[in-house]
Design a protein around this motif. Structure first.
Motif, PDB file in Angstrom:
ATOM      1  N   ASP A 165       0.870  -1.170   0.000  1.00  0.00           N
ATOM      2  CA  ASP A 165       0.000   0.000   0.000  1.00  0.00           C
ATOM      3  C   ASP A 165       0.911   1.225   0.000  1.00  0.00           C
ATOM      4  OD1 ASP A 165      -1.902   2.146   1.071  1.00  0.00           O
ATOM      5  OD2 ASP A 165      -3.240   0.421   1.140  1.00  0.00           O
ATOM      6  N   ASP A 166       0.389   2.348  -0.505  1.00  0.00           N
ATOM      7  CA  ASP A 166       1.212   3.569  -0.542  1.00  0.00           C
ATOM      8  C   ASP A 166       1.001   4.449   0.674  1.00  0.00           C
ATOM      9  OD1 ASP A 166      -0.676   6.153  -2.044  1.00  0.00           O
ATOM     10  OD2 ASP A 166      -1.470   4.173  -1.576  1.00  0.00           O
ATOM     11  N   ARG A 167       0.103   4.054   1.580  1.00  0.00           N
ATOM     12  CA  ARG A 167      -0.186   4.869   2.759  1.00  0.00           C
ATOM     13  C   ARG A 167       0.241   4.125   4.020  1.00  0.00           C
ATOM     14  NH1 ARG A 167      -3.302   9.244   1.459  1.00  0.00           N
ATOM     15  NH2 ARG A 167      -3.814   9.550   3.656  1.00  0.00           N
ATOM     16  N   GLN A 168       1.107   4.783   4.784  1.00  0.00           N
ATOM     17  CA  GLN A 168       1.678   4.132   5.959  1.00  0.00           C
ATOM     18  C   GLN A 168       0.629   3.752   6.986  1.00  0.00           C
ATOM     19  OE1 GLN A 168       5.132   3.353   6.293  1.00  0.00           O
ATOM     20  NE2 GLN A 168       4.205   2.062   7.848  1.00  0.00           N
ATOM     21  N   GLU A 169      -0.403   4.575   7.157  1.00  0.00           N
ATOM     22  CA  GLU A 169      -1.402   4.266   8.175  1.00  0.00           C
ATOM     23  C   GLU A 169      -2.169   2.982   7.833  1.00  0.00           C
ATOM     24  OE1 GLU A 169      -3.365   7.670   5.702  1.00  0.00           O
ATOM     25  OE2 GLU A 169      -1.357   7.001   6.268  1.00  0.00           O
ATOM     26  N   ASN A 170      -2.331   2.714   6.554  1.00  0.00           N
ATOM     27  CA  ASN A 170      -2.992   1.471   6.157  1.00  0.00           C
ATOM     28  C   ASN A 170      -2.110   0.262   6.465  1.00  0.00           C
ATOM     29  OD1 ASN A 170      -5.098   3.022   5.177  1.00  0.00           O
ATOM     30  ND2 ASN A 170      -4.389   2.950   3.055  1.00  0.00           N
ATOM     31  N   LEU A 171      -0.824   0.432   6.285  1.00  0.00           N
ATOM     32  CA  LEU A 171       0.121  -0.645   6.573  1.00  0.00           C
ATOM     33  C   LEU A 171       0.278  -0.855   8.075  1.00  0.00           C
ATOM     34  CD1 LEU A 171       2.851   0.218   3.943  1.00  0.00           C
ATOM     35  CD2 LEU A 171       1.128  -1.589   3.782  1.00  0.00           C
ATOM     36  N   ASP A 172       0.244   0.237   8.822  1.00  0.00           N
ATOM     37  CA  ASP A 172       0.411   0.117  10.280  1.00  0.00           C
ATOM     38  C   ASP A 172      -0.700  -0.737  10.887  1.00  0.00           C
ATOM     39  OD1 ASP A 172       2.675   1.680  10.170  1.00  0.00           O
ATOM     40  OD2 ASP A 172       1.678   3.519  10.824  1.00  0.00           O
ATOM     41  N   MET A 173      -1.921  -0.528  10.431  1.00  0.00           N
ATOM     42  CA  MET A 173      -3.022  -1.328  10.957  1.00  0.00           C
ATOM     43  C   MET A 173      -2.857  -2.789  10.549  1.00  0.00           C
ATOM     44  SD  MET A 173      -5.697  -1.794  12.731  1.00  0.00           S
ATOM     45  CE  MET A 173      -6.205  -0.114  13.174  1.00  0.00           C
ATOM     46  N   ALA A 174      -2.472  -3.019   9.301  1.00  0.00           N
ATOM     47  CA  ALA A 174      -2.251  -4.394   8.845  1.00  0.00           C
ATOM     48  C   ALA A 174      -1.155  -5.066   9.673  1.00  0.00           C
ATOM     49  CB  ALA A 174      -1.895  -4.405   7.360  1.00  0.00           C
ATOM     50  N   ALA A 175      -0.065  -4.343   9.885  1.00  0.00           N
ATOM     51  CA  ALA A 175       1.058  -4.902  10.642  1.00  0.00           C
ATOM     52  C   ALA A 175       0.659  -5.209  12.082  1.00  0.00           C
ATOM     53  CB  ALA A 175       2.242  -3.936  10.613  1.00  0.00           C
ATOM     54  N   SER A 176      -0.222  -4.382  12.649  1.00  0.00           N
ATOM     55  CA  SER A 176      -0.658  -4.606  14.030  1.00  0.00           C
ATOM     56  C   SER A 176      -1.448  -5.905  14.158  1.00  0.00           C
ATOM     57  CB  SER A 176      -1.500  -3.428  14.521  1.00  0.00           C
ATOM     58  OG  SER A 176      -2.811  -3.450  13.961  1.00  0.00           O
ATOM     59  N   ARG A 177      -1.949  -6.390  13.031  1.00  0.00           N
ATOM     60  CA  ARG A 177      -2.699  -7.641  13.018  1.00  0.00           C
ATOM     61  C   ARG A 177      -1.818  -8.820  12.600  1.00  0.00           C
ATOM     62  NH1 ARG A 177      -7.966  -6.895  13.620  1.00  0.00           N
ATOM     63  NH2 ARG A 177      -8.392  -8.984  12.780  1.00  0.00           N
ATOM     64  N   GLY A 178      -0.556  -8.538  12.329  1.00  0.00           N
ATOM     65  CA  GLY A 178       0.378  -9.603  11.994  1.00  0.00           C
ATOM     66  C   GLY A 178       0.705  -9.744  10.531  1.00  0.00           C
ATOM     67  N   TRP A 179       0.088  -8.911   9.670  1.00  0.00           N
ATOM     68  CA  TRP A 179       0.371  -9.006   8.247  1.00  0.00           C
ATOM     69  C   TRP A 179       1.810  -8.569   7.961  1.00  0.00           C
ATOM     70  CZ3 TRP A 179      -4.132  -7.142   4.634  1.00  0.00           C
ATOM     71  CH2 TRP A 179      -5.354  -7.641   5.090  1.00  0.00           C
ATOM     72  N   GLN A 180       2.400  -9.136   6.928  1.00  0.00           N
ATOM     73  CA  GLN A 180       3.646  -8.620   6.372  1.00  0.00           C
ATOM     74  C   GLN A 180       3.286  -7.442   5.466  1.00  0.00           C
ATOM     75  OE1 GLN A 180       6.603 -10.125   7.464  1.00  0.00           O
ATOM     76  NE2 GLN A 180       5.068 -11.167   8.725  1.00  0.00           N
ATOM     77  N   THR A 181       4.098  -6.384   5.460  1.00  0.00           N
ATOM     78  CA  THR A 181       3.719  -5.184   4.719  1.00  0.00           C
ATOM     79  C   THR A 181       4.884  -4.639   3.894  1.00  0.00           C
ATOM     80  OG1 THR A 181       4.299  -3.714   6.558  1.00  0.00           O
ATOM     81  CG2 THR A 181       2.019  -4.535   6.477  1.00  0.00           C
ATOM     82  N   HIS A 182       4.501  -3.841   2.887  1.00  0.00           N
ATOM     83  CA  HIS A 182       5.487  -3.158   2.040  1.00  0.00           C
ATOM     84  C   HIS A 182       4.934  -1.785   1.682  1.00  0.00           C
ATOM     85  CE1 HIS A 182       8.604  -2.592  -1.032  1.00  0.00           C
ATOM     86  NE2 HIS A 182       7.647  -2.076  -1.778  1.00  0.00           N
ATOM     87  N   LEU A 183       5.695  -0.743   2.012  1.00  0.00           N
ATOM     88  CA  LEU A 183       5.307   0.616   1.630  1.00  0.00           C
ATOM     89  C   LEU A 183       5.662   0.828   0.166  1.00  0.00           C
ATOM     90  CD1 LEU A 183       4.173   3.378   2.437  1.00  0.00           C
ATOM     91  CD2 LEU A 183       6.498   4.051   3.091  1.00  0.00           C
ATOM     92  N   PHE A 184       4.664   0.953  -0.662  1.00  0.00           N
ATOM     93  CA  PHE A 184       4.874   1.046  -2.108  1.00  0.00           C
ATOM     94  C   PHE A 184       5.361   2.436  -2.486  1.00  0.00           C
ATOM     95  CE2 PHE A 184       3.616   1.904  -6.457  1.00  0.00           C
ATOM     96  CZ  PHE A 184       3.972   0.742  -7.116  1.00  0.00           C
ATOM     97  N   ASP A 185       6.526   2.486  -3.129  1.00  0.00           N
ATOM     98  CA  ASP A 185       7.009   3.754  -3.688  1.00  0.00           C
ATOM     99  C   ASP A 185       7.422   3.575  -5.144  1.00  0.00           C
ATOM    100  OD1 ASP A 185       9.332   2.306  -3.430  1.00  0.00           O
ATOM    101  OD2 ASP A 185      10.385   3.790  -2.185  1.00  0.00           O
ATOM    102  N   GLY A 186       6.959   2.496  -5.762  1.00  0.00           N
ATOM    103  CA  GLY A 186       7.225   2.235  -7.164  1.00  0.00           C
ATOM    104  C   GLY A 186       7.350   0.747  -7.423  1.00  0.00           C
ATOM    105  N   PRO A 187       7.133   0.318  -8.661  1.00  0.00           N
ATOM    106  CA  PRO A 187       7.196  -1.106  -8.992  1.00  0.00           C
ATOM    107  C   PRO A 187       8.567  -1.730  -8.762  1.00  0.00           C
ATOM    108  CG  PRO A 187       6.066   0.121 -10.723  1.00  0.00           C
ATOM    109  CD  PRO A 187       6.673   1.129  -9.799  1.00  0.00           C
TER     110      PRO A 187
END
Length: 206
Positions: A165-187
């Motif tokens: 996802d390109d928005r950190q707040e969306n990733l933070d919530m996912a990570a708090s639930r145990g998801w692996q995350t990647h801050l998208f800044d390009g392909p």
């Protein structure tokens, strides 16, 4: 940790979403800034993403601000011009994952009608194994409920999901639930992460 499914956001990950850029080109930067300072257009759009009627929501907002009525209505009539172009490198990664047999999901804040319209312009939106569209689900990122609904539907342990996802707040919530995350800044960076996870090879990125 083994990844069982890869999840893509859509806006600014697979399709550029830049309303300000479109307004600047059509009405000029000064007029656009004045409007955005007066009207919370992103809050209006959030209602659409929650499942409110696309056109009626925008028309209601336009009626509240007659001095910007025509410009606000552009959010509906020019919407597809704001949601462009497609990000070809990300589409390539989506298709490369599917070719390898990796389940690929979409998790996006998107209205019902606007998503259906986008499908007609961007056929790759139909290629996901599962699509989690906020307008259909009645809740949006980064609220915990939408992530909970994804987990309940796909039945994959959270730690085996990789979400870009390109928005950190969306990733933070996912990570708090145990998801692996990647801050998208390009392909390019996203592709390297997929290689690092063993989901793609360097040859797949060539």
């Amino acid at each position: 940790m083994t990844i069982d499914a890869v999840i893509f956001d859509i806006g600014n990950v697979l399709i550029e979403w830049q309303p300000e850029r479109h307004y600047d080109a059509v009405i000029g930067e000064a007029r656009r800034k004045a409007m955005f300072e007066t009207v919370d257009l992103h809050a209006m759009n959030d209602l659409v993403d929650q499942g409110h009627d696309f056109r009626a929501t925008i028309e209601a907002c336009a009626a509240q601000y007659p001095e910007f009525k025509d410009e606000i209505l552009m959010w509906y009539f020019d919407w597809i011009k704001m949601a462009q172009p497609a990000i070809s490198g990300s589409i390539k990664l989506l298709r490369a994952l599917r070719a390898k047999g990796v389940p690929v999901f979409a998790l996006t804040n998107f209205g019902n009608e606007s998503f259906e319209f986008a499908e007609t312009r961007y056929p790759f939106l139909t290629e996901f194994d599962r699509r989690y569209v906020s307008g259909r689900m009645g809740c949006v990122k980064p609220h915990a409920l939408i992530y909970e609904m994804v987990e309940a539907d796909c039945k994959i342990p959270p730690q085996r999901l990789l979400f870009a996802d390109d928005r950190q707040e969306n990733l933070d919530m996912a990570a708090s639930r145990g998801w692996q995350t990647h801050l998208f800044d390009g392909p390019e960076g996203w592709g390297k992460r997929l290689v690092a996870e063993g989901l793609l090879s360097a040859e797949d990125l060539a």
